[in-house]
Design a protein around this motif. Sequence first.
Motif, PDB file in Angstrom:
ATOM      1  N   TYR A 135       7.597  19.055  12.626  1.00  0.00           N
ATOM      2  CA  TYR A 135       6.984  19.010  11.303  1.00  0.00           C
ATOM      3  C   TYR A 135       5.601  18.381  11.383  1.00  0.00           C
ATOM      4  O   TYR A 135       5.422  17.350  12.037  1.00  0.00           O
ATOM      5  N   ALA A 136       4.639  19.015  10.741  1.00  0.00           N
ATOM      6  CA  ALA A 136       3.306  18.434  10.602  1.00  0.00           C
ATOM      7  C   ALA A 136       3.309  17.572   9.350  1.00  0.00           C
ATOM      8  O   ALA A 136       3.858  17.966   8.320  1.00  0.00           O
ATOM      9  N   VAL A 137       2.707  16.393   9.441  1.00  0.00           N
ATOM     10  CA  VAL A 137       2.654  15.448   8.330  1.00  0.00           C
ATOM     11  C   VAL A 137       1.212  14.976   8.169  1.00  0.00           C
ATOM     12  O   VAL A 137       0.567  14.620   9.152  1.00  0.00           O
ATOM     13  N   THR A 138       0.728  14.979   6.932  1.00  0.00           N
ATOM     14  CA  THR A 138      -0.581  14.393   6.616  1.00  0.00           C
ATOM     15  C   THR A 138      -0.446  13.626   5.314  1.00  0.00           C
ATOM     16  O   THR A 138       0.096  14.152   4.346  1.00  0.00           O
ATOM     17  N   PHE A 139      -0.901  12.377   5.318  1.00  0.00           N
ATOM     18  CA  PHE A 139      -0.923  11.623   4.068  1.00  0.00           C
ATOM     19  C   PHE A 139      -2.139  10.714   4.029  1.00  0.00           C
ATOM     20  O   PHE A 139      -2.749  10.430   5.049  1.00  0.00           O
ATOM     21  N   ARG A 140      -2.495  10.308   2.812  1.00  0.00           N
ATOM     22  CA  ARG A 140      -3.690   9.499   2.576  1.00  0.00           C
ATOM     23  C   ARG A 140      -3.348   8.300   1.704  1.00  0.00           C
ATOM     24  O   ARG A 140      -2.461   8.374   0.864  1.00  0.00           O
ATOM     25  N   GLY A 141      -4.102   7.225   1.913  1.00  0.00           N
ATOM     26  CA  GLY A 141      -3.913   6.022   1.127  1.00  0.00           C
ATOM     27  C   GLY A 141      -5.203   5.231   1.045  1.00  0.00           C
ATOM     28  O   GLY A 141      -6.209   5.590   1.664  1.00  0.00           O
ATOM     29  N   LYS A 173      -6.525   8.401   6.438  1.00  0.00           N
ATOM     30  CA  LYS A 173      -5.826   9.683   6.541  1.00  0.00           C
ATOM     31  C   LYS A 173      -4.988   9.631   7.807  1.00  0.00           C
ATOM     32  O   LYS A 173      -5.502   9.350   8.892  1.00  0.00           O
ATOM     33  N   VAL A 174      -3.694   9.898   7.661  1.00  0.00           N
ATOM     34  CA  VAL A 174      -2.770   9.880   8.784  1.00  0.00           C
ATOM     35  C   VAL A 174      -2.288  11.300   9.042  1.00  0.00           C
ATOM     36  O   VAL A 174      -1.859  11.991   8.120  1.00  0.00           O
ATOM     37  N   THR A 209       0.842  -1.192   0.000  1.00  0.00           N
ATOM     38  CA  THR A 209       0.000   0.000   0.000  1.00  0.00           C
ATOM     39  C   THR A 209       0.875   1.238   0.000  1.00  0.00           C
ATOM     40  O   THR A 209       1.803   1.360   0.789  1.00  0.00           O
ATOM     41  N   VAL A 210       0.580   2.161  -0.885  1.00  0.00           N
ATOM     42  CA  VAL A 210       1.318   3.411  -0.983  1.00  0.00           C
ATOM     43  C   VAL A 210       0.396   4.555  -0.577  1.00  0.00           C
ATOM     44  O   VAL A 210      -0.736   4.631  -1.031  1.00  0.00           O
ATOM     45  N   SER A 211       0.879   5.421   0.296  1.00  0.00           N
ATOM     46  CA  SER A 211       0.135   6.608   0.707  1.00  0.00           C
ATOM     47  C   SER A 211       0.960   7.830   0.335  1.00  0.00           C
ATOM     48  O   SER A 211       2.184   7.798   0.380  1.00  0.00           O
ATOM     49  N   LEU A 212       0.258   8.898  -0.012  1.00  0.00           N
ATOM     50  CA  LEU A 212       0.912  10.133  -0.441  1.00  0.00           C
ATOM     51  C   LEU A 212       0.398  11.305   0.363  1.00  0.00           C
ATOM     52  O   LEU A 212      -0.763  11.324   0.760  1.00  0.00           O
TER      53      LEU A 212
END
Length: 160
Positions: free
Chosen positions: A94-100, A112-113, A80-83
């Motif tokens: 650092y704030a990080v948000t990614f979805r997969g 959503k992370v 699984t790849v999330s971007l």
Amino acid sequence: MRAKFSLILFIVLLGLFMSAGVAAANSAYVDPPQDQRFNSPVGAWIVDVQPDPALGAPAVVNYASLTQDGRIMNTDQTGTVSLGEWRPVGHRQYAVTFRGQYQANDQFFSLKVCSTLTLNAAGEEFTGPFTTDIYDAGGNWVASIHGTVRATRKPIDPLK
């Protein structure tokens, strides 16, 4: 129901933080001077994901890559790849948000992370809390997973 939730949680966590995977090289990238190289999260990371122990979910390992232009790619053992994106929010934070997306049995889910990461003084490790929100194929919230991550910078191994 608990077994199904545990399976979903396991798959999501696997996909979620592993999606931060391996980044393709950007031809416009210029390697920063050695003294500045570890003052940002730019690079490849091995990410240890530890869900809240109360959830009963196992720890997993993901691979992540944060690019100089603020992108994040995460990959897990399931492929699984999330971007997503990252931005500085404070000194070495650092704030990080990614979805997969992933499939469990015959159902599709999205995730959503969100995380706030702190880079250590040596620039070789980051840590922080995370929240993963899981949604069904219709976009309805299914569950949230909380925990912590600890990542170690993946060194370059030159060909010998």
